[in-house]
Structure formats: C-alpha cells, structure tokens
Design a protein around this motif. Structure first.
Motif, PDB file in Angstrom:
ATOM      1  N   VAL B  47       0.834  -1.193   0.000  1.00  0.00           N
ATOM      2  CA  VAL B  47       0.000   0.000   0.000  1.00  0.00           C
ATOM      3  C   VAL B  47       0.875   1.251   0.000  1.00  0.00           C
ATOM      4  O   VAL B  47       1.989   1.235   0.514  1.00  0.00           O
ATOM      5  CB  VAL B  47      -0.930  -0.017   1.240  1.00  0.00           C
ATOM      6  N   PHE B  49       0.486   5.619   0.730  1.00  0.00           N
ATOM      7  CA  PHE B  49      -0.358   6.502   1.532  1.00  0.00           C
ATOM      8  C   PHE B  49       0.144   7.919   1.357  1.00  0.00           C
ATOM      9  O   PHE B  49       1.333   8.192   1.502  1.00  0.00           O
ATOM     10  CB  PHE B  49      -0.239   6.056   2.991  1.00  0.00           C
ATOM     11  N   GLU B  53      -4.556   9.548   3.093  1.00  0.00           N
ATOM     12  CA  GLU B  53      -5.405   8.517   2.521  1.00  0.00           C
ATOM     13  C   GLU B  53      -4.583   7.570   1.668  1.00  0.00           C
ATOM     14  O   GLU B  53      -3.481   7.909   1.220  1.00  0.00           O
ATOM     15  CB  GLU B  53      -6.550   9.132   1.705  1.00  0.00           C
ATOM     16  N   ILE B  54      -5.143   6.385   1.450  1.00  0.00           N
ATOM     17  CA  ILE B  54      -4.493   5.400   0.603  1.00  0.00           C
ATOM     18  C   ILE B  54      -4.496   5.913  -0.826  1.00  0.00           C
ATOM     19  O   ILE B  54      -5.539   6.315  -1.351  1.00  0.00           O
ATOM     20  CB  ILE B  54      -5.209   4.042   0.689  1.00  0.00           C
ATOM     21  N   LYS B  57      -3.172   0.517  -3.621  1.00  0.00           N
ATOM     22  CA  LYS B  57      -3.007  -0.719  -2.864  1.00  0.00           C
ATOM     23  C   LYS B  57      -2.969  -1.897  -3.813  1.00  0.00           C
ATOM     24  O   LYS B  57      -3.507  -1.840  -4.915  1.00  0.00           O
ATOM     25  CB  LYS B  57      -4.129  -0.891  -1.838  1.00  0.00           C
ATOM     26  N   SER B  66      -5.283  -2.562   7.227  1.00  0.00           N
ATOM     27  CA  SER B  66      -5.605  -1.135   7.223  1.00  0.00           C
ATOM     28  C   SER B  66      -4.344  -0.358   7.599  1.00  0.00           C
ATOM     29  O   SER B  66      -3.430  -0.898   8.226  1.00  0.00           O
ATOM     30  CB  SER B  66      -6.752  -0.808   8.185  1.00  0.00           C
TER      31      SER B  66
END
Lengths: 109, 116
Positions: B47, B49, B53-54, B57, B66
């Motif tokens: 992931v 970031f 926010e992401i 992914k 998460s």
C-alpha cells in the motif's frame, strides 16, 4: 513473465574480483533503483537512476532505457559486499516499486 | 542522517489475533509505503499513503489490512485477524514525493511477523 528479471540469481566471487549483476524490465519506468538487503533483512538504497551512469565508491550503476536494462558493478569486491542485491523499478503511472527476485552475492576472502 | 524506524523488530502472534506494526517515517517526507517479503521470496508492494489517505493498494491488501497515520509522526499497518500466510518481513518506506516523480524511497529495518 516477471516485470523485473535479475541475473544471476546467485553469485560467488573471490575478494578483489569485479562483479556484475544484471536487471531487465518490461514496463515503462520513471526510475530504476538498486537496493542492498543485508543478511539481517534490512534494505538500503544504493542508487536511483533514470539515465546514464552513477558511481558511489566501488559501486557503479548503469541503465540503458532503450534496451530496458541496467547493470550494477562492484569493483574490487570485498567480503563485506556479501548481501542480496535487488533491482526495483518505479513507473510513471504508479507510486509503488516493482521488485526483482534479487541476486545473492557471496564474496570469499 | 535521518532514518525510518520500525517497531517491534519481531512480533510473534497467534492466528486470528490482531497486530499493529508501527513505523516512524522521515519527518519531512510526504509519501509512505508498506511492503512485505515472505521468507525466500521477493519484496511485494502492499500500500501507498499520501495526504492521509491510501493512494494505491495491491491485491494483497484486502479488508484484513488497514493503515493509519494517527498522530502526524507514526504510520501504522494493522492486520485484523492474522493468518499463517501473513508471516513475513514487513517493511515501511517513505519518500519526499511519489515514486512516479523519481524520488528515492527510504526503507525501515523491517518487522518480522511470525503467526503461529
């Protein structure tokens, strides 16, 4: 087919030898990274390059964008160079790195 | 020289338990990443970031995973209900800007997660 291929998978050398590790990739890239992974697992960035050649101490990295190929050279290898060397690429349309499987180098005194 | 730190260095947990892996990225970096490396395999992206926010992914990063930046310095990866196949080395990385902009990523020393 892997997007990033490295060769050889394993490499042994005598101290003082000149080492070459190769990386070929199949995707368009913004930059190619050479990383070193120590036996304990930690990863250290050696080079990031998008064209030409870079040199740091006994390490030299080259890239040929047209041929989608990069090489990492180690001159006058030393047992402390023993590690896994990983090629990884970053592409224009993504912020992730795509990794090769690594080349395990052992340099014997 | 600034560095990325990760805690713990080794975590052993039982299957089904929740784990939180912690990372402190380099302070002026804006992009944060988690990668994992199963023993004997290549490093895989989990992931990225950015801006709380992401941004991207992988297919590995399912609903059991998460990420959070709870306090402006820490960056955490939570696995809600661990499976045996989650056993791996987890690396955090940070960069000043996105990889697509050709910025170097700086890696932490990794957390070895063992699920029993």
């Amino acid at each position: 087919k892997n997007e990033v291929e490295q060769s050889p998978q394993n490499l042994t050398a005598q101290e003082g030898e000149f080492i070459t590790i190769n990386c070929s990739y199949s995707v368009g890239i913004s930059a190619l990274h050479w990383l070193q992974q120590h036996p304990g697992g930690g990863i250290v960035s050696l080079f990031m390059l998008s064209s030409g050649k870079k040199k740091h101490g006994r390490l030299i990295a080259t890239i040929n964008i047209q041929e989608k190929h990069s090489s990492l050279h180690i001159t006058a290898s030393h047992p402390r160079d023993s590690a896994v060397y990983i090629c990884a690429v970053g592409s224009y349309n993504t912020d992730k790195l795509i990794f090769g499987t690594g080349t395990r180098l052992q340099v014997f005194p | 020289e600034p560095e990325v730190t990760q805690t713990p260095s080794h975590q052993v947990t039982q299957m089904g338990q929740e784990v939180i892996l912690r990372c402190v990225p380099i302070s002026n970096h804006l992009y944060f990443y988690w990668y994992r490396q199963i023993l004997g395999q290549k490093v895989e992206f989990l992931v990225s970031f950015y801006n709380n926010e992401i941004s991207e992914k992988s297919e590995i990063f399912d609903d059991q995973f998460s990420v959070e930046r709870p306090d402006g310095s820490n960056f955490t990866l939570k696995i809600r209900s661990t499976k045996l196949e989650d056993s791996a080395m987890y690396f955090c990385a940070s960069s000043a800007a996105g990889t697509a902009s050709s910025y170097e990523q700086y890696f932490g020393p990794g957390t070895r997660l063992t699920v029993t």
